[in-house]
Design a protein around this motif. Structure first.
Motif, PDB file in Angstrom:
ATOM      1  N   PRO A 253       7.957  12.258  -3.113  1.00 47.63           N
ATOM      2  CA  PRO A 253       7.326  11.166  -2.356  1.00 47.63           C
ATOM      3  C   PRO A 253       6.926  11.598  -0.954  1.00 47.63           C
ATOM      4  CG  PRO A 253       9.698  10.851  -2.477  1.00 47.63           C
ATOM      5  CD  PRO A 253       9.396  12.022  -3.371  1.00 47.63           C
ATOM      6  N   LYS A 254       5.931  10.922  -0.435  1.00 53.13           N
ATOM      7  CA  LYS A 254       5.485  11.165   0.930  1.00 53.13           C
ATOM      8  C   LYS A 254       6.295  10.305   1.895  1.00 53.13           C
ATOM      9  CE  LYS A 254       0.661  11.870  -0.457  1.00 53.13           C
ATOM     10  NZ  LYS A 254      -0.733  11.417  -0.243  1.00 53.13           N
ATOM     11  N   SER A 255       6.194  10.664   3.147  1.00 55.89           N
ATOM     12  CA  SER A 255       6.754   9.790   4.174  1.00 55.89           C
ATOM     13  C   SER A 255       5.849   8.575   4.349  1.00 55.89           C
ATOM     14  CB  SER A 255       6.877  10.540   5.505  1.00 55.89           C
ATOM     15  OG  SER A 255       5.590  10.950   5.955  1.00 55.89           O
ATOM     16  N   ARG A 256       6.394   7.530   4.944  1.00 54.79           N
ATOM     17  CA  ARG A 256       5.620   6.308   5.099  1.00 54.79           C
ATOM     18  C   ARG A 256       4.395   6.537   5.981  1.00 54.79           C
ATOM     19  NH1 ARG A 256       6.668   1.003   4.273  1.00 54.79           N
ATOM     20  NH2 ARG A 256       8.789   1.528   3.628  1.00 54.79           N
ATOM     21  N   GLN A 257       4.540   7.302   7.041  1.00 59.33           N
ATOM     22  CA  GLN A 257       3.415   7.551   7.934  1.00 59.33           C
ATOM     23  C   GLN A 257       2.309   8.324   7.212  1.00 59.33           C
ATOM     24  OE1 GLN A 257       6.547   8.178   8.582  1.00 59.33           O
ATOM     25  NE2 GLN A 257       7.079   6.698  10.218  1.00 59.33           N
ATOM     26  N   GLU A 258       2.707   9.334   6.441  1.00 60.07           N
ATOM     27  CA  GLU A 258       1.700  10.124   5.725  1.00 60.07           C
ATOM     28  C   GLU A 258       1.000   9.290   4.669  1.00 60.07           C
ATOM     29  OE1 GLU A 258       1.398  14.375   3.264  1.00 60.07           O
ATOM     30  OE2 GLU A 258       3.338  13.475   3.757  1.00 60.07           O
ATOM     31  N   ASP A 259       1.757   8.459   3.957  1.00 53.96           N
ATOM     32  CA  ASP A 259       1.163   7.617   2.926  1.00 53.96           C
ATOM     33  C   ASP A 259       0.184   6.618   3.527  1.00 53.96           C
ATOM     34  OD1 ASP A 259       1.344   6.937  -0.013  1.00 53.96           O
ATOM     35  OD2 ASP A 259       1.774   4.973   0.864  1.00 53.96           O
ATOM     36  N   GLN A 260       0.549   6.006   4.649  1.00 53.85           N
ATOM     37  CA  GLN A 260      -0.351   5.065   5.301  1.00 53.85           C
ATOM     38  C   GLN A 260      -1.617   5.759   5.805  1.00 53.85           C
ATOM     39  OE1 GLN A 260       2.022   3.228   8.325  1.00 53.85           O
ATOM     40  NE2 GLN A 260       3.127   1.896   6.895  1.00 53.85           N
ATOM     41  N   LYS A 261      -1.463   6.980   6.314  1.00 50.33           N
ATOM     42  CA  LYS A 261      -2.630   7.722   6.790  1.00 50.33           C
ATOM     43  C   LYS A 261      -3.582   8.044   5.645  1.00 50.33           C
ATOM     44  CE  LYS A 261      -3.940  12.056   9.076  1.00 50.33           C
ATOM     45  NZ  LYS A 261      -4.795  12.478   7.946  1.00 50.33           N
ATOM     46  N   HIS A 262      -3.024   8.508   4.522  1.00 45.98           N
ATOM     47  CA  HIS A 262      -3.874   8.842   3.380  1.00 45.98           C
ATOM     48  C   HIS A 262      -4.513   7.599   2.779  1.00 45.98           C
ATOM     49  CE1 HIS A 262      -1.635  12.917   2.620  1.00 45.98           C
ATOM     50  NE2 HIS A 262      -2.324  12.887   3.752  1.00 45.98           N
ATOM     51  N   MET A 263      -3.794   6.478   2.806  1.00 45.35           N
ATOM     52  CA  MET A 263      -4.380   5.244   2.290  1.00 45.35           C
ATOM     53  C   MET A 263      -5.539   4.797   3.173  1.00 45.35           C
ATOM     54  SD  MET A 263      -3.765   3.476  -0.378  1.00 45.35           S
ATOM     55  CE  MET A 263      -4.364   1.924  -1.081  1.00 45.35           C
ATOM     56  N   ALA A 264      -5.393   4.938   4.459  1.00 43.13           N
ATOM     57  CA  ALA A 264      -6.491   4.587   5.365  1.00 43.13           C
ATOM     58  C   ALA A 264      -7.687   5.508   5.155  1.00 43.13           C
ATOM     59  CB  ALA A 264      -6.010   4.642   6.817  1.00 43.13           C
ATOM     60  N   ASP A 265      -7.421   6.809   4.967  1.00 44.47           N
ATOM     61  CA  ASP A 265      -8.519   7.746   4.692  1.00 44.47           C
ATOM     62  C   ASP A 265      -9.234   7.390   3.393  1.00 44.47           C
ATOM     63  OD1 ASP A 265      -7.759   9.025   6.980  1.00 44.47           O
ATOM     64  OD2 ASP A 265      -6.648  10.628   5.965  1.00 44.47           O
ATOM     65  N   TRP A 266      -8.439   6.980   2.381  1.00 46.24           N
ATOM     66  CA  TRP A 266      -9.052   6.602   1.107  1.00 46.24           C
ATOM     67  C   TRP A 266      -9.942   5.372   1.263  1.00 46.24           C
ATOM     68  CZ3 TRP A 266      -8.438   2.148  -1.904  1.00 46.24           C
ATOM     69  CH2 TRP A 266      -8.975   2.210  -3.182  1.00 46.24           C
ATOM     70  N   GLU A 267      -9.492   4.400   2.039  1.00 45.79           N
ATOM     71  CA  GLU A 267     -10.311   3.208   2.255  1.00 45.79           C
ATOM     72  C   GLU A 267     -11.599   3.556   3.001  1.00 45.79           C
ATOM     73  OE1 GLU A 267      -7.834   0.487   4.295  1.00 45.79           O
ATOM     74  OE2 GLU A 267      -6.596  -0.013   2.521  1.00 45.79           O
ATOM     75  N   VAL A 268     -11.531   4.476   3.924  1.00 44.96           N
ATOM     76  CA  VAL A 268     -12.738   4.895   4.632  1.00 44.96           C
ATOM     77  C   VAL A 268     -13.707   5.582   3.677  1.00 44.96           C
ATOM     78  CG1 VAL A 268     -13.620   6.433   6.424  1.00 44.96           C
ATOM     79  CG2 VAL A 268     -11.592   5.056   6.862  1.00 44.96           C
TER      80      VAL A 268
END
Length: 616
Positions: A253-268
């Motif tokens: 699993p990823k850390s929460r910060q990394e997961d949130q960052k990648h989710m934001a990148d995916w939305e962009v």
């Protein structure tokens, strides 16, 4: 034993000591022959007299312990040990002492030491009901019987569901219950009200239940309530909230910060992809409008050079190219009629005669019910995005139904029935010409050899298989990768080609692309039908390399799950052509068709048809 001594060792109930009892020399090493061990009552009395650490107890206190232990099972032994670290233990025998009245609460508090506790030695602790210490026992004994309140349950079964069970306190009944059963733990003065919406309605056959005191209840805290289990909410579960959407489950699993960052990148990225898709769609729409405008502006050339004699296009390459770009909507009816011809030599009254026969059969009930049901079902799936053939609101529904019934009657003399997909062809013709004119065009179009084989009886099966072999040969020559991929998955043209050819692509391709295909198809004949099928596979080529056969078949049917999910997420309508979800449009399709110009040769088509269909 003497009355003033306390027995500290207990055997099983009903058994005493065997006196005298001596130990043999089993544990002797030969050096202490003079030392003899005795285990008799006299030795025990002497040992008790010499040992001042034992706490003497009178018979009353012993009886108090015995009375308390009688609340347990008769097979339960009790061992008492001092909490200050001493290891002396005793076991009481309920049969060794005569019964005596129980101690009062004050005497019990004074006599019982506060530094030892009772431990149950039974095999199953749950069989005793509960395990308590002397502190709990002291609290229960010191509580006054008059202060103990027991709830009573009142059930009113005469009321309709949801019924109500009320637990209240009755002081008079509590006194009686306390006298009958002293082992019930006290319950605080509280009123319980339980509403149940799941209890069945009272039956008339059952007598009403009398009001009775409640059975012993477990100890509960004050103002405790009984809650029903809540139903699951419609929102995401707890696991879905914490589940990572940017990493597979089999990876760390990823850390929460990394997961949130990648989710934001995916939305962009998704936002940019939607913007690019919208930009591409607008550019495609603009090019299509420009092309249609250009076609409409060339109508003067059509009226001047092609309308007088349409066969001139076979001699003039420029006019032939003009035809391939699309026929103006205003001239499409006359151009289709001339291109199809009238090889059957049908009169203008043919439609009226067939329709009158069909109406008589419908009114008399001799028209096949299964055929009529198949016609109605086929109409429902005919160009649903246009909403002009809907049974209730479609303006052309009755014309389409009459044309299909008349066509069924015209084929009845040959022993042929209805074929699913005919409604698409009739609907496309009705959009461009009147029913009388369109009926003649449809009958002559479906009498062409390839279409007659697909719409014919079982006797035409051999011709259909021959056309499948011709298409397989063309596919192997034009797109060998797709050919070998289909062979590897054992997918023959019979798995997808009839769904394309019988409705002439109207089920799978957009309406604008089909209209342009029909313009060229009616001019070129069966050869262009197979060329268009190859172009469709060329557009789908990037999607055709699946490891699973069923997934490949679903894609060819226009039922790919991933593409459907993307279309739903983007909000696209799914009532149009099946291949809209793959991005197949008129421009993309004609790019593939034009790219075959150097490869496709009519001589190759004639050679293949002569080899597979020598009687043609």
């Amino acid at each position: 034993m003497a009355d003033n001594e306390h027995e500290v060792v207990e055997c099983q109930v009903g058994k005493g000591f065997e006196a005298p009892f001596t130990l043999d020399d089993a544990f002797s090493d030969g050096e202490d022959d003079d030392y003899n061990l005795e285990f008799t009552s006299a030795v025990i009395r002497k040992h008790l007299a010499e040992n001042p650490s034992w706490v003497p107890k009178d018979d009353g206190e012993d009886d108090g312990e015995t009375d308390y232990s009688s609340a347990r099972d008769h097979d339960t032994s009790i061992s008492t040990f001092y909490l200050d670290g001493s290891s002396n233990s005793y076991s009481e025998s309920r049969s060794s002492s005569p019964p005596s009245p129980p101690l009062t609460a004050e005497e019990h508090e004074q006599e019982v030491p506060q530094d030892f506790s009772d431990i149950t030695l039974s095999e199953d602790p749950s069989t005793n009901g509960y395990s308590t210490s002397h502190a709990d026992i002291q609290d229960e004994d010191t509580s006054s019987p008059q202060d103990t309140s027991y709830p009573a349950i009142h059930i009113d079964v005469s009321r309709s569901p949801p019924s109500r069970v009320i637990m209240s306190v009755d002081p008079e009944n509590n006194d009686k219950e306390h006298q009958e059963d002293e082992a019930v733990p006290p319950v605080s003065n509280a009123s319980f009200e339980i509403e149940s919406s799941h209890l069945p309605a009272p039956s008339q056959d059952l007598p009403p239940l009398p009001t009775s005191p409640s059975s012993p209840l477990p100890r509960s805290s004050t103002n405790s309530t009984i809650n029903h289990r809540q139903t699951c909410s419609a929102g995401p579960s707890t696991f879905q909230k914490v589940m990572s959407k940017t990493r597979p489950h089999f990876l760390p699993p990823k850390s929460r910060q990394e997961d949130q960052k990648h989710m934001a990148d995916w939305e962009v990225m998704m936002k940019q992809s939607r913007a690019a898709e919208e930009k591409r769609r607008k550019a495609l729409q603009e090019r299509r409008l420009t092309r249609e405008l250009k076609i409409e502006q060339s109508i003067y050339k059509w009226e001047k050079e092609i309308l007088p004699d349409w066969r001139v296009i076979h001699k003039n390459p420029n006019l032939r190219k003009l035809w391939w770009n699309g026929i103006p909507t205003k001239l499409r009816a006359s151009m289709w009629q001339q291109a199809v011809g009238n090889a059957l030599a049908l009169s203008k009254d043919n439609y009226r005669n067939c329709l009158s026969r069909a109406n008589r059969a419908l009114s008399s009930g001799s028209f096949p019910v299964e055929t009529l049901r198949a016609v109605e079902q086929d109409i429902l799936s005919t160009l649903p995005a246009l909403h002009i053939f809907h049974p209730e609101t479609g303006p052309l529904y009755q014309d389409l139904r009459d044309m299909l019934c008349a066509w069924v009657v015209s084929r009845a003399d040959e022993g042929l029935g209805y074929v699913h997909g005919t409604a698409k062809i009739a609907g496309m013709i009705l959009l461009n010409m009147k029913p009388q004119q369109g009926f003649v065009v449809m009958r002559n179009l479906l009498e062409r050899h390839c279409m007659r084989s697909l719409y014919g009886s079982v006797a035409a099966k051999d011709d259909v298989e021959a056309y499948y072999r011709i298409f397989d040969t063309l596919l192997a020559d034009c797109m060998p990768k797709i050919y070998f991929n289909f062979k590897q998955h054992q997918i023959s043209p019979s798995a997808y080609l009839p769904d394309w050819l019988i409705p002439l692509f109207l089920d799978h391709l957009p309406f604008e692309a089909c209209a342009r295909l029909w313009d060229v198809l009616l001019l070129e004949g069966d050869s262009f039908l197979f060329r268009a099928a190859l172009a469709v596979l060329a557009v789908l080529e990037p999607r055709l390399f699946f490891p699973d056969r069923q997934e490949l078949l679903d894609l060819l049917r226009g039922e790919n799950k991933a593409a459907l999910e993307v279309a739903k997420r983007e909000g696209r309508l799914l009532d149009g052509a099946k291949y809209d979800i793959y991005g197949v449009d008129e421009e993309t399709l004609w790019e593939r068709i034009d790219s075959m110009e150097d490869w496709w040769k009519e001589s190759t088509w004639r050679r293949l048809t002569q080899r597979e269909l020598p009687d043609l």
